[in-house]
Design a protein around this motif. Sequence first.
Motif, PDB file in Angstrom:
ATOM      1  N   TRP A   2       0.715  -1.435  -0.324  1.00 33.05           N
ATOM      2  CA  TRP A   2      -0.516   0.280   0.187  1.00 33.05           C
ATOM      3  C   TRP A   2       0.825   1.513  -0.227  1.00 33.05           C
ATOM      4  O   TRP A   2       0.375   2.672  -0.696  1.00 33.05           O
ATOM      5  CB  TRP A   2      -1.115  -0.300   1.830  1.00 33.05           C
ATOM      6  N   THR A   3       2.127   1.642   0.722  1.00 34.09           N
ATOM      7  CA  THR A   3       3.132   2.998   0.573  1.00 34.09           C
ATOM      8  C   THR A   3       3.319   2.876  -1.069  1.00 34.09           C
ATOM      9  O   THR A   3       3.866   3.948  -1.172  1.00 34.09           O
ATOM     10  CB  THR A   3       4.084   2.273   1.019  1.00 34.09           C
ATOM     11  N   GLU A   4       3.719   1.911  -1.621  1.00 33.75           N
ATOM     12  CA  GLU A   4       3.537   1.700  -3.302  1.00 33.75           C
ATOM     13  C   GLU A   4       3.070   2.182  -3.692  1.00 33.75           C
ATOM     14  O   GLU A   4       3.210   3.696  -4.945  1.00 33.75           O
ATOM     15  CB  GLU A   4       4.383   0.873  -3.318  1.00 33.75           C
ATOM     16  N   GLU A   5       1.635   2.286  -3.582  1.00 32.61           N
ATOM     17  CA  GLU A   5       0.430   2.907  -4.545  1.00 32.61           C
ATOM     18  C   GLU A   5       0.084   3.987  -3.517  1.00 32.61           C
ATOM     19  O   GLU A   5      -0.984   4.657  -4.422  1.00 32.61           O
ATOM     20  CB  GLU A   5      -0.720   1.463  -3.939  1.00 32.61           C
ATOM     21  N   LEU A   6      -0.100   4.082  -2.678  1.00 29.98           N
ATOM     22  CA  LEU A   6      -0.826   5.710  -2.137  1.00 29.98           C
ATOM     23  C   LEU A   6      -0.480   6.865  -2.690  1.00 29.98           C
ATOM     24  O   LEU A   6      -1.198   7.637  -3.277  1.00 29.98           O
ATOM     25  CB  LEU A   6       0.117   5.400  -0.865  1.00 29.98           C
ATOM     26  N   PRO A   7       1.282   7.289  -3.302  1.00 28.25           N
ATOM     27  CA  PRO A   7       1.045   8.241  -4.031  1.00 28.25           C
ATOM     28  C   PRO A   7       0.050   8.620  -5.511  1.00 28.25           C
ATOM     29  O   PRO A   7      -0.450   9.284  -6.084  1.00 28.25           O
ATOM     30  CB  PRO A   7       2.897   8.061  -4.188  1.00 28.25           C
TER      31      PRO A   7
END
Length: 162
Positions: A2-7
Motif C-alpha cells: 500500500w505504501t507504493e500505491e499511495l502516491p
Amino acid sequence: MWTEELPSVLWAYRTTPRTTTGESPYSLCFRTEAVIPVEVGVQSPRVVHFTEDNNEEGLRSLLDLVEELRDKVVIRVAAYQQRVSRYYNKRVSPRPLRQGDLVLRNSAVADSTGTRGKLAPAGEGPYKIKRVLRPGTFKLETLGGREIARAWNAEHLRKYYQ
C-alpha cells in the motif's frame, strides 16, 4: 504494497472531478488539468507537443481566470445543495403539532439505558405539548401538569388521538 500505491491513489483523488463542483481540486487551484502518469508513458498529444515557453504563457493566462472558475463553482455547489435539499425534503413528512396537542413520545429515545425489550410499547404517554420552542421542537408536560425536563423533537413524537 500500500505504501507504493499511495502516491498514485492520492494523485487520482486530487485530479478526479467532484460531483458537487464539477471540477477537480487540482484544477481549482491551478486552473489546468494535470498530466496523469499514463499520458507520459503513452506519449499523448499533450506530452508530444509540449514546449516550455507555450506552457508558461498558457498557465499565466489560465491563472487570471481562476477567480472566474471559482465563482462558477460556488454557483454549482449552491445548485447541488438545493438539489440535495429538495431530494431530502421530498421524503420528510410534516408533523403539524401545536400547543395543547396530545402526543406519544418514542420510548426507545426516552429510555437512555437501552434496557427495553422488543415487546415493550413503542410510545410513552400521552403528554401534552406545553409550548413550541421553535418549529419541530417542543416542551412537554404530563397530563397532571408536571413539565418534562428536556425539549423534544417532532421526529420522536407522534400525535395521540383519543
